[in-house]
Design a protein around this motif. Structure first.
Motif, PDB file in Angstrom:
ATOM      1  N   ASN A   1       5.460  -0.310   8.367  1.00  0.00           N
ATOM      2  CA  ASN A   1       4.898   1.004   8.041  1.00  0.00           C
ATOM      3  C   ASN A   1       6.047   1.982   7.861  1.00  0.00           C
ATOM      4  O   ASN A   1       6.915   2.095   8.728  1.00  0.00           O
TER       5      ASN A   1
ATOM      6  N   TYR B   1       0.855  -1.182   0.000  1.00  0.00           N
ATOM      7  CA  TYR B   1       0.000   0.000   0.000  1.00  0.00           C
ATOM      8  C   TYR B   1       0.887   1.226   0.000  1.00  0.00           C
ATOM      9  O   TYR B   1       1.904   1.280   0.707  1.00  0.00           O
TER      10      TYR B   1
ATOM     11  N   LEU C   1      10.374  15.280   9.169  1.00  0.00           N
ATOM     12  CA  LEU C   1      10.728  14.333  10.223  1.00  0.00           C
ATOM     13  C   LEU C   1      12.241  14.262  10.366  1.00  0.00           C
ATOM     14  O   LEU C   1      12.978  14.484   9.406  1.00  0.00           O
TER      15      LEU C   1
ATOM     16  N   VAL D   1       7.114   5.974   6.653  1.00  0.00           N
ATOM     17  CA  VAL D   1       6.707   7.348   6.351  1.00  0.00           C
ATOM     18  C   VAL D   1       7.937   8.103   5.902  1.00  0.00           C
ATOM     19  O   VAL D   1       9.000   8.009   6.528  1.00  0.00           O
TER      20      VAL D   1
ATOM     21  N   GLU E   1       3.578   7.589   2.368  1.00  0.00           N
ATOM     22  CA  GLU E   1       3.340   6.502   3.307  1.00  0.00           C
ATOM     23  C   GLU E   1       3.373   5.194   2.531  1.00  0.00           C
ATOM     24  O   GLU E   1       2.860   5.112   1.417  1.00  0.00           O
ATOM     25  N   ALA E   2       3.948   4.230   3.152  1.00  0.00           N
ATOM     26  CA  ALA E   2       3.983   2.917   2.508  1.00  0.00           C
ATOM     27  C   ALA E   2       3.759   1.854   3.570  1.00  0.00           C
ATOM     28  O   ALA E   2       4.162   2.014   4.724  1.00  0.00           O
ATOM     29  N   MET E   3       3.100   0.796   3.172  1.00  0.00           N
ATOM     30  CA  MET E   3       2.859  -0.285   4.117  1.00  0.00           C
ATOM     31  C   MET E   3       3.038  -1.616   3.406  1.00  0.00           C
ATOM     32  O   MET E   3       2.669  -1.773   2.251  1.00  0.00           O
TER      33      MET E   3
ATOM     34  N   SER F   1      10.508   7.605   9.002  1.00  0.00           N
ATOM     35  CA  SER F   1      10.643   6.575  10.029  1.00  0.00           C
ATOM     36  C   SER F   1       9.945   5.307   9.570  1.00  0.00           C
ATOM     37  O   SER F   1       9.048   5.338   8.727  1.00  0.00           O
ATOM     38  N   ILE F   2      10.380   4.240  10.137  1.00  0.00           N
ATOM     39  CA  ILE F   2       9.844   2.926   9.786  1.00  0.00           C
ATOM     40  C   ILE F   2       9.414   2.231  11.066  1.00  0.00           C
ATOM     41  O   ILE F   2      10.116   2.293  12.086  1.00  0.00           O
ATOM     42  N   LEU F   3       8.267   1.636  11.007  1.00  0.00           N
ATOM     43  CA  LEU F   3       7.789   0.844  12.131  1.00  0.00           C
ATOM     44  C   LEU F   3       7.607  -0.593  11.651  1.00  0.00           C
ATOM     45  O   LEU F   3       6.886  -0.838  10.685  1.00  0.00           O
TER      46      LEU F   3
END
Lengths: 392, 599
Positions: A157, A130, A164, A159, A141-143, A169-171
């Protein structure tokens, strides 16, 4: 109201048999849906399409002072067969209200997913991609979602944004769901936050073949035999700024077998900060849910009360079929008929009131919300928003 | 030239500074750890003044100043801030993260807000200050280097060393920013508010309730509002007074000499006259200002106001002696509490202010004043409330300083308005208090008569020309003829008050109205207001530049107030002396005709 992409994502979870409720993160989902619902701000227009079972696009145009928008695309390796036209989508699956906890299901055996073709294994793990680009801020945004195994889900996730630190950042989130218990491990590149969440369900263990869920009818409406008690905790720690957080919680929710009115109780405690939070949500009728939350901090003696409600407006039965409905046996499980609209309202002890009306108007899904502040006499109306969605 | 640096009035007016600091602190987006407004709880500038050393004076004029100072401060000032902070680090951490990649904990991020009180004390400053003052643009104060040397931060969390160190570090950094960026802005705004009436109106709109109560009770120091009353030397006695600016403006901005020259230049092109005025005078600004100076010494007195001008001259003649005396006394009396530059170890040469320097500026002063009054035309009431708010935090020191030397003036001013003052409040008749009231700087926005008393209190300053007395009489006449001694003056309808003086005074002062046909019907009071103003304005205004130029620190207006206060005391003494000598006014004058009519 869920955005179309979230709706598709939920369909992916459902279709890949992933129980989103069996997680500590979703411990207070019911109260969240009834008390912390999002009120649209400004004017927003969504146009979405699930053009093929694997591919979805969505365009958003918004106006909150300045005109902004977003483009989003979604690819799912798993063909999603959900109604996508806004006239067909069940409003109940778009508007999240009281959350019924389902009976735990035994996780699928590994071999059930295997597909062999000509002596070779050809099955592929379900994945979802996504991406969403916000304009004009150029935030991306990417998922990435991947069902690694029947009991495991990986979510990434990302962003990307100029504002930032480090540009984004990546989660990363790894979820394990063994039905009886579930664990989550998360890592955020932002200050290297590490987190662990776990949830344990007391009582019935679906993995044990001898044990069966209780099927006897409840002796009385308050029989707690037909509910499920879950306990969980979460720990976060950031080695970079040497800070962290802890919380633990309890939830008791009635199961569908429960014959009385369904209700959900949660209690979450933050022992470090001395925060206690209790919620009680009840589905008082077929169309009405009520919820309340009480927050108290034992250190600062600050307290907070929020009450909220949710009222569903059913479609009026056509006069032609009223006689037929009357003949149906009372205990007959009717397929959940659709609703016309939902009214949500909440109010807290600071005089803040939120109202949200979500309905289907012709082919469109309309969401109209307003926030009031009763304490401010001169400027009571805080924000008003209107969201219009159309999807094919 | 002497720099009188007065510290104690600076201490008094902290309310406004506190408000401005509060708004300045809350203006910029706060870090997420601070969840409430930052409130400046307490601000005390301490009793020890900073030490100032003049390094360089780049530009020095009556209405502008540019200089570089070396400042060092080791005083006992302190500042207390109050706010609420978020104690949960996870909460503040998450609030800065984008929602899409947020871990979304269930309850681990629940907030815990803690009230926090921070006291900043033992502030040690040392640095170079560049001060630029302009009458129209206010004060610009810039630190050339980082002035903060050290500072002690004590807070609610002093028992936790980690938090204490963190706070110390953070606040020091913030203060550096404050000194380098915010403080110049605050001072600039403060000075604008003080000098520029456009900025004062906003505050004047909101008189606070407790202020109005206080105003009714407490005599407020007049020098808290220098630009309004004392500095301009213009007693605010009526709305119609403001109309007089129009003619004044004319001859203030278009000087006779320049007009003549322009006319000559113009005519030289029309005719074949061989005389060509030198272009230099018209072109170079420096030359023009020199010409301006020449002009003010009397070469071009505006033709339509001979009496006024002549009186200005005579006033100046006597004022020069006074002002020097006043400055000396103020220096002498302020030694214990107000260290001047001379009292510091910086060893400056003390220049005595010469009134010659400021005398030629009479024309220019009027120009400023004209702008000032026009802005306030819409309501004198606003002006009054503004003055009160200015001086609200100031009464303590004001009353102290005023009561010390104002004793002699009782006898002067008491007779001037006995019916009104007695009918209004009993406290006025008590001698020790009345001087402050009667000298004419009493601030009371509800009683118009008090302002009129201010006019009457002044004339003895000037040599007793005939016109001067007549002016006073115009003011007195309405009340005497109305025979409403016990009624507060503000209850009388204004039109009535304006009509009456006109009837009585027009015949007695024909020379003062060169263009009667151009005036509105209520122009008598304007005329009178102008005369009394021009007399007192010169007396006070001549000294103002000294205060402006010597302004070393934050606000010239405050210094000016101090100057004015000293001057007023001195004037009051003078007036008392004159009164005892001549005994012109006696308290019998309730029903009696004023002196002008007797003579």
């Amino acid at each position: 109201m869920l955005e179309f992409m979230d709706y598709v994502q939920a369909a992916f979870h459902a279709q890949s048999r992933w129980n989103v409720d069996n997680s500590y993160a979703s411990l207070t989902t019911t109260a969240y849906n009834l008390l912390d619902f999002q009120i649209p701000q400004g004017l927003q227009l969504h146009v979405s399409s699930l053009s093929s079972p694997n591919f979805a696009t969505s365009y958003t145009l918004g106006s909150r002072g300045v005109v902004d928008g977003s483009l989003s695309f979604l690819y799912s390796s798993l063909g999603l067969t959900v109604p996508s036209q806004s006239s067909d989508v069940r409003l109940g699956s778009l508007v999240r209200g009281y959350r019924h906890i389902k009976e735990l299901q035994k996780p699928d055996e590994l071999y059930l997913n295997e597909i062999w073709h000509a002596g070779r294994r050809v099955d592929r793990k379900d994945a979802l991609l996504y991406g969403r680009l916000y304009l004009p801020t150029s935030t991306l945004e990417a998922m990435y979602l991947r069902r690694i195994s029947p009991t495991r889900l990986l979510r990434l996730n990302c962003v990307s944004d100029d504002e930032l630190p480090n540009g984004g950042s990546i989660l990363a989130l790894l979820r394990n769901d063994y039905a009886k218990y579930s664990t989550e491990y998360l890592y955020s590149t932002d200050s290297a936050l590490l987190g662990i969440r776990g949830l344990y369900n007391f009582g019935y263990d679906p993995r044990n073949p001898e044990q069966q869920p209780s099927t006897r009818p409840p002796a009385h409406p308050w029989d707690h035999q037909n509910g499920r008690l879950s306990a969980g905790a979460e720990v976060y720690f950031s080695p970079m700024n040497k800070s962290g957080g802890v919380s633990c919680g309890l939830r008791f929710a009635t199961l569908p077998i429960h014959s009385g009115f369904p209700y959900t109780m949660t209690l979450t405690v933050n022992p470090l900060m001395g925060n206690l939070s209790g919620t009680y949500s009840v589905k008082a009728g077929r169309d009405l849910s009520l919820s309340s939350r009480f927050d108290f901090n034992v250190y600062s003696y600050e307290s907070d009360v929020v009450v909220g409600m949710e009222l569903w407006q059913r479609k009026r039965q056509s006069p032609d079929t009223v006689w037929a409905h009357k003949l149906i046996r009372p205990d007959w499980q009717k397929p959940d008929e659709d609703v016309n609209g939902v009214l949500k309202a909440r109010m807290d002890n600071n005089g803040k009131v939120g109202l949200l009306w979500e309905c289907r108007a012709k082919e469109l899904l309309v969401s109209l919300g307003a926030a009031f502040d009763m304490k401010k006499r001169d400027k009571m109306l805080g924000s008003v928003g209107l969201e219009v969605s159309y999807s094919t | 030239m002497a720099f009188n640096f007065n510290w104690s009035p600076l201490i008094a007016d902290t309310d406004r500074v506190r408000e401005m600091l509060t708004s300045s602190l809350n203006k910029s987006p706060k870090p997420p750890i601070i969840v409430d407004d930052i409130l400046v709880n307490e601000l005390n500038l301490g009793s020890t003044p900073p030490e100032l050393e003049i390094l360089e004076i780049g530009d020095l004029a009556e209405d502008r100043f540019r200089g570089i100072f070396k400042m060092s401060y080791t005083g006992d000032a302190y500042l207390t801030l109050k706010t609420r902070v978020q104690a949960n680090p996870l909460n503040t951490y998450l609030s800065t993260k984008p929602a899409f990649a947020r871990p979304e904990p269930v309850a681990a991020s629940s907030g815990l807000t803690i009230p926090l009180q921070i006291t900043l004390s033992d502030i040690r400053l040392s640095g170079f200050v560049i001060l630029v003052f302009s009458k129209t643009k206010g004060i610009t104060l810039v630190f050339r280097n980082d002035p903060l040397e050290s500072l002690k931060v004590s807070s609610t969390f002093d028992s936790i060393p980690f938090v204490r160190d963190y706070l110390q570090r953070t606040i020091e950094n913030q203060l550096r920013i404050l000194f380098m960026e915010d403080l110049p802005a605050i001072i600039h705004r403060l000075s604008l508010r003080m000098f520029n009436p456009e900025y004062q109106t906003a505050e004047a709109q909101e008189p606070r309730i407790d202020d109005t109560e206080q105003r009714a009770r407490v005599p407020v120091d007049p020098f808290a509002s220098p630009s309004q009353q004392a500095a301009d030397g213009f007693p605010l006695s009526g709305n119609d007074d403001f109309n007089l600016n129009t003619p004044n403006d004319m001859y203030a901005s278009f000087s006779q000499k320049n007009m003549l020259r322009l006319a000559a230049l113009n005519e030289s092109q029309r005719t074949l006259s061989l005389f060509t005025p030198s272009i230099r005078d018209a072109v170079y600004r420096a030359w023009a200002s020199a010409a301006d100076r020449d002009l003010a010494t009397g070469t071009s007195t505006p033709v339509h106001r001979p009496t006024t001008l002549s009186r200005i001259q005579s006033t100046l003649g006597s004022q020069s002696g006074w002002s020097s005396a006043a400055s000396q006394t103020s220096d002498a009396s302020s030694h214990p509490t107000r260290p001047t530059l001379a009292s510091l170890q910086s060893n400056p040469s003390v220049y005595s202010l010469s009134t010659n320097a400021s005398r030629p500026r009479g024309q220019r002063k009027k120009k400023h004043r004209v702008v000032n009054l026009r802005k306030n035309k819409d309501g004198e009431r606003d002006v009054g409330s503004d003055m009160a708010s200015l001086s609200s935090g100031y009464t303590e020191s004001a009353s102290r300083s005023a009561s010390g030397s104002a004793g002699p003036s009782i006898s002067v001013t008491e007779p001037s308005s006995p019916p009104i003052s007695r009918g209004r409040e009993g406290e006025i008749s008590t001698p020790p208090r009345s001087p402050r009231k009667k000298v004419g700087f009493q601030q009371d926005n509800t009683v118009g008569g008090d302002r009129e008393a201010t006019i009457r209190g002044r004339p003895p300053l000037t040599p007793h020309t005939r016109h001067n007395w007549q002016d006073e009489d115009t003011e007195k006449t309405p009340r005497a003829s109305m025979i409403l001694p016990d009624k507060p003056a503000d209850e009388q309808p204004r039109p009535q008050r304006q009509e009456l003086p006109r009837m009585h005074t027009l015949p007695s002062r024909p020379t003062l109205q060169p263009h009667p046909q151009a005036r509105p019907s209520s122009s008598v009071r304007q005329e009178k207001g102008h005369v009394s103003r021009s007399s007192s304005e010169v007396s006070l205004r001549n000294l103002a530049p000294a205060a402006f130029n010597s302004d070393p620190g934050s606000s010239g207006g405050i210094l000016e107030q101090a100057w004015m206060m000293k001057m007023a005391n001195e004037i009051a003494k003078r007036v008392a002396d004159e009164k005892t000598r001549q005994n012109v006014w006696s308290p019998e004058g309730e029903g009696e005709a004023p002196p002008a009519y007797v003579s």
